[in-house]
Design an enzyme around this catalytic site. Structure first.
Site, PDB file in Angstrom:
ATOM      1  N   HIS A 362       0.828  -1.206   0.000  1.00  0.00           N
ATOM      2  CA  HIS A 362       0.000   0.000   0.000  1.00  0.00           C
ATOM      3  C   HIS A 362       0.866   1.261   0.000  1.00  0.00           C
ATOM      4  O   HIS A 362       0.493   2.280  -0.578  1.00  0.00           O
ATOM      5  CB  HIS A 362      -0.923   0.023   1.225  1.00  0.00           C
ATOM      6  N   CYS A 674      -3.693  -4.933 -23.154  1.00  0.00           N
ATOM      7  CA  CYS A 674      -3.918  -4.216 -21.893  1.00  0.00           C
ATOM      8  C   CYS A 674      -2.840  -4.511 -20.857  1.00  0.00           C
ATOM      9  O   CYS A 674      -3.021  -4.263 -19.678  1.00  0.00           O
ATOM     10  CB  CYS A 674      -5.301  -4.551 -21.315  1.00  0.00           C
TER      11      CYS A 674
END
Length: 756
Positions: A362, A674
């Site tokens: 994170h 992608c």
């Protein structure tokens, strides 16, 4: 003889183990030469390492030569016997080294008394790292057993030297360069300030208190304080147009703040065992970290540690505060919880460096979303950098300490260039992706949360080419309901109304796990992942499909895509579930609903050979280049020992991309890319040259790729693509696109340091 062979084998294993477990690179090579000399009973053992430009070798460790020549004695490739070994990359075994025509006398090294010479190249994945040498005073040829021992040892320690040396590279200019495992942002230059809290999660002692009520109250006040600070920081991020960062920041701790069982467990430790609040937090967190480690959930383990560290720092009033900082600095810490990243005063902290590999993902994601230059997991001695000038190169995950003025000037130019480029990109970010010869290129967004970096994001893109639905699942404590998913998907579809939104069905397994749906796989990359999980648990995918269909009911811009397809049967099964879901919804509503376009991801190479059959079942294809290349070369790109094999510019990869483009045209199905290569400037050039017209990438890459598209001619690129297909090495292919970039004045736009 057999006993001597066994002795060599034992010595070999012992040396390799000691080198691998060394605390630093310098220690590792010192152990290597000392142990090798003892094992072979020679008079001298040395290792020379090649510089980054592959032009010369430098003596880096020795036992037998003059110690003060370490780091100073150098030989060009091809110069002297060491240079000869490097040049030929072959073993050289001489009984009388001084009589060899290539012998080079170095007066300050002190090898006058050594006659015999045995040199072996140290090579890792085809790359020369250096030369390992043993020498004796007596005139004799070394035997086959000694040759075999040295060759085997050099092969076994090559990867270790490569990995350790990457953290402390030898450079031509007088500064130390360190390589990290991850980076974010661009470049920062400032004085390093090391922050070492006197109390950390690891160092805090278990302490007791008789005031249990007070300790419990302190704990709950700290929880409330953290929640308030998080809300305030998240609001600030949102107001600063960093909504994606705000979402990631809240997700990192929000679930734990809402976890009442954590608070109950801490209270239990306080009242039952008499711990002070900080000790109780450590006990509970340690228990949960151990449970997460047993499940193999590294991210969860790091998040728990971060969360506990933040609570403890608040309890003992320890955190880097703005008042401590008087001028712009680079903050250097052992680890950086995401909460600290969100609170960094950007006008004073221009970048940060974490030396700990336990830093939460994170933290990395938040730093990336905020654009903060940062390098994570770098082998840096905190005691050596405090107060010194430091360069943080987030793009290349590198840290430079004490750079000379010419190096600083070079990086200052890069900073200026980056700002100039940003202005160029911003000026065209709302324009369409149209080449100079009028060809329309679709530039789409890869998304993972309902991020809203810009209110007009849909105006900057041609829709969403990949929505990773698993990201939202990963932020939940249990499987989200149909109603919850409906809310997610409808918000996204409405925001991009009139533009396609391609949602990938739940893609878990491999490196993506759900704590409430654990997958125990010995080989995750080749195991139970992607569509295989959903077929095994049809209720999960049916709930997801129905939520998507209902969200699309009044909009009609939904596309559904299946991940990790490897068999025709998988698509047939999901297509049946999709049709059942459509029928059930239509019966419930009493009217027909819009049917979404249906596609398949090409990630497993075998799909290339069933595209004709798949075309009868689906409307489009999309390449997930990261997994496709990984499986094509059987090389995990996250494994440093084989990551160099993962190369999208390898001729096999380039030809594979071309084959897929041609095959999709043959079966009359559109094909997009992608994966990471679509957002890479050089990769985008390569894909355009092979016939691709739809590229999907992360938001931070869209403006640059759009700028590149608008400054090239597709017909010219197609000619370049034809040449690329005839080349037989990645370097030649890269050079081809590099030259084209120079020709069309994109050399400064395309970062030539990183074009994978």
């Amino acid at each position: 003889m057999e006993d001597k062979q066994n002795t060599f084998l034992v010595s070999l294993r012992s040396i390799v183990q000691d080198v691998q477990s060394a605390s630093s690179f310098d220690k590792a090579i010192s152990i290597l030469v000392e142990r090798l000399r003892d094992a072979t009973k020679v008079d001298c053992c040395s290792i020379y390492l090649i510089n980054n430009r592959k032009t010369y070798l430098r003596l880096e460790a020795t036992v037998g030569l003059q110690r003060d020549s370490v780091g100073k004695a150098t030989l060009a490739v091809g110069e002297g016997l060491v240079g000869l070994v490097a040049q030929k990359q072959e073993i050289v075994n001489l009984a009388d080294a001084p009589s060899h025509p290539n012998f080079k006398y170095l007066p300050d090294v002190g090898e006058d008394e050594f006659l015999s010479f045995l040199g072996v190249p140290v090579i890792n994945q085809g790359e020369l790292l250096g030369v390992l040498v043993i020498q004796c005073k007596e005139k004799r040829l070394f035997g086959e057993r000694e040759e075999a021992f040295l060759i085997t040892l050099s092969a076994q320690i090559a990867s270790t030297i490569s990995l350790n040396r990457s953290t402390k590279e030898i450079e031509d200019f007088n500064c130390k360069r360190y390589k990290g495992k991850a980076g974010s942002g661009s470049i920062a230059i400032a004085q390093a300030v090391v922050w070492k809290p006197p109390v950390t999660f690891d160092t805090i002692h278990i302490m007791y208190s008789d005031d249990k009520e007070i300790q419990s109250e302190l704990f709950h006040q700290t929880i409330f304080q953290l929640q308030t600070e998080m809300d305030r920081a998240a609001l600030h991020l949102q107001e600063s147009s960093h909504e994606a960062a705000a979402s990631g920041y809240m997700s990192s701790y929000g679930s734990m703040l809402d976890d009442l069982s954590f608070e109950d467990d801490v209270d239990e430790e306080i009242f039952s065992n008499g711990y002070v609040a900080a000790s109780a937090i450590k006990v509970v967190a340690t228990r949960r970290i151990e449970e997460a480690d047993k499940r193999g959930d590294t991210d969860k383990s790091h998040d728990i540690r971060d969360f506990a560290s933040i609570l403890i720092s608040r309890l003992v009033h320890l955190s880097p505060t703005e008042s401590d900082i008087t001028s712009p600095i680079v903050l250097v810490v052992k680890s950086m919880p995401a909460a600290f990243v969100a609170e960094i005063p950007r006008d004073k902290v221009v970048g940060f460096v974490c030396v700990d590999n336990a830093t939460s993902s994170h933290t990395t994601i938040l730093a990336r979303d905020l654009g903060i230059p940062a390098v994570i997991d770098v082998n840096l001695d905190l005691n050596e950098v405090d107060g010194r000038t430091i360069i943080v190169d987030g793009q290349n995950a590198e840290v430079l300490v004490d750079p000379i003025s010419s190096v600083v000037d070079e990086y200052m130019q890069l900073i200026s260039q980056t700002r100039h480029q940003h202005e160029l990109f911003e000026a065209e970010k709302y324009e369409k992706g149209i080449t100079l010869d009028g060809e329309r290129i679709n530039i789409q967004l890869n998304a993972g949360l309902n991020s809203q970096d810009d209110d007009d994001l849909s105006e900057q893109t041609d829709g969403i080419g990949l929505y990773r639905t698993e990201i939202a699942f990963m932020l939940c404590q249990n499987l989200p309901s149909e109603e919850t998913q409906l809310g997610w998907y409808k918000t996204l579809l409405e925001r991009f109304k009139d533009k396609p939104v391609c949602m990938r069905t739940l893609d878990i397994g491999g490196d993506k796990g759900l704590t409430y749906l654990p997958i125990d796989d010995q080989n995750p990359a080749l195991g139970f992942r992607g569509i295989r999980v959903c077929i095994d648990q049809p209720n999960i995918i049916k709930t997801q499909l129905k939520a998507m269909l209902l969200a699309n009911k009044d909009l009609g811009n939904l596309e559904i895509m299946l991940p990790m397809v490897s068999r025709l049967e998988e698509v047939i099964i999901v297509k049946r579930i999709l049709n059942e879901s459509i029928h059930e919804i239509e019966v419930d509503l009493g009217c027909a609903i819009k049917k979404p376009r249906f596609g398949v991801m090409i990630e497993v190479p075998c799909v290339a050979f069933i595209m004709e059959e798949l075309a009868k079942l689906c409307d489009f294809f999309s390449i997930g280049s990261n997994d496709l290349i990984q499986y094509l070369f059987a090389a995990d790109r996250t494994n440093p020992k084989v990551s160099k094999i993962f190369d999208p510019f390898n001729p096999a990869a380039v030809r594979c991309f071309k084959y897929l483009a041609d095959k999709s045209a043959q079966v009359e199905r559109p094909l997009a890319v992608c994966g990471e290569i679509a957002g890479s400037p050089m990769g985008a050039l390569m894909l355009l040259s092979l016939g691709y017209k739809t590229l999907s990438m992360n938001y931070s890459q869209i403006a640059r790729v759009k700028y590149i598209v608008r400054h090239v001619k597709l017909e010219e690129l197609k000619e370049i693509g034809k040449i690329a297909l005839t080349l037989d090495s990645p370097d030649q292919i890269r050079a081809l696109y590099r030259e084209y970039a120079k020709k069309v004045d994109l050399e400064k736009i395309i970062d030539l340091k990183k074009f994978n």
